[in-house]
Scaffold this motif. Sequence first.
Motif, PDB file in Angstrom:
ATOM      1  N   SER A   1     -11.685 -70.304  70.393  1.00 49.38           N
ATOM      2  CA  SER A   1     -12.038 -71.731  70.397  1.00 49.38           C
ATOM      3  C   SER A   1     -11.324 -72.395  71.558  1.00 49.38           C
ATOM      4  O   SER A   1     -10.119 -72.201  71.750  1.00 49.38           O
ATOM      5  CB  SER A   1     -11.615 -72.404  69.088  1.00 49.38           C
TER       6      SER A   1
ATOM      7  N   LEU B   1     -15.894 -75.516  62.761  1.00 49.97           N
ATOM      8  CA  LEU B   1     -15.410 -74.181  63.114  1.00 49.97           C
ATOM      9  C   LEU B   1     -15.017 -73.410  61.870  1.00 49.97           C
ATOM     10  O   LEU B   1     -15.362 -72.228  61.725  1.00 49.97           O
ATOM     11  CB  LEU B   1     -14.212 -74.287  64.060  1.00 49.97           C
TER      12      LEU B   1
ATOM     13  N   ASP C   1     -16.256 -71.012  70.319  1.00 45.60           N
ATOM     14  CA  ASP C   1     -16.336 -72.338  69.700  1.00 45.60           C
ATOM     15  C   ASP C   1     -15.920 -73.440  70.661  1.00 45.60           C
ATOM     16  O   ASP C   1     -14.903 -73.322  71.354  1.00 45.60           O
ATOM     17  CB  ASP C   1     -15.437 -72.384  68.465  1.00 45.60           C
TER      18      ASP C   1
END
Length: 301
Positions: free
Chosen positions: A232, A217, A210
Amino acid sequence: MQGYGFVAVGGPEQQAFVEVDEPRPGPGELLVTVRAAGVNPGDWKVREGGYGAAAGPAVLGREVAGTVLEVGAGVDAFAVGDEVFGGCPDMLGGWAPRARVTAGFAARRPDGVSAPDAAVLPVAAGTAWDALVQLDLPEGATLLVNGGGGGVGVPVIQLAVARGLRVIATASPAKHGLLTDFGAIPVAYGDGVVERIREVEPEGVDGIFDMVGGDPLRAVASLLTAPERLISIADYGLSTELGGQQIVRDRSTAVLERLAAHVADGRLDPYVTDVRPLADAAAALALVEDGHATGKVVLTP
């Protein structure tokens, strides 16, 4: 020596060409004549005081390609005259005629790999490589790249395809052609993105990388078959809350050598689309900071 950076922590109004002492390599460092230097979002974040960077005046620039002028104490893997690329100590110093490079995060630039292409590998492509190693998805698994049209998204798609993964990438429709060319299945982000991804992969995805964070997200995380296979680089807190991992950067010669080999054999296109003289550093950084760059931006002192 004159380089482009910032005079004090703050916004673009603090940017300027600054006079600094000639750099000298410390232990474990190289001094290089800079042939090309990458421009990254992290550069304006350093200017704003991120990452615990210097208060200024300081020269910006996190990654370079160049020719070794001098080697510091304890360095025996490189010699004067070597063509190298790598990361700059403290994420500073690259936007200048000469710069220090961390020898442990440097590699020789192979024949056939241009200086601009090599210069942009340590930050974006290095992050992509480390994330894929950490996720450790088996061949044939499906990876969702959330925000696939950016500087890290483009290399992570290519490197994932090279590892035998099936890649779905969210992006604006204007970038769908680009993502398709690099081997991904593009999906428009925004309302309804989960449903659009399920049309492509009804059973969900095996991993997520991400670059968006926040509510986008949180939405796509519901597609994961294993929550821990989430990384992420945009929202570390939410990634942890959702059961994912924080990325662990390698920053080693070995990673850079593998990336350069992928460029040399055509598996990785660093996608340098804008090469400018150092005199245009302000405009180059503005392009990246405003999110208007369509590929990697490089400065050439």
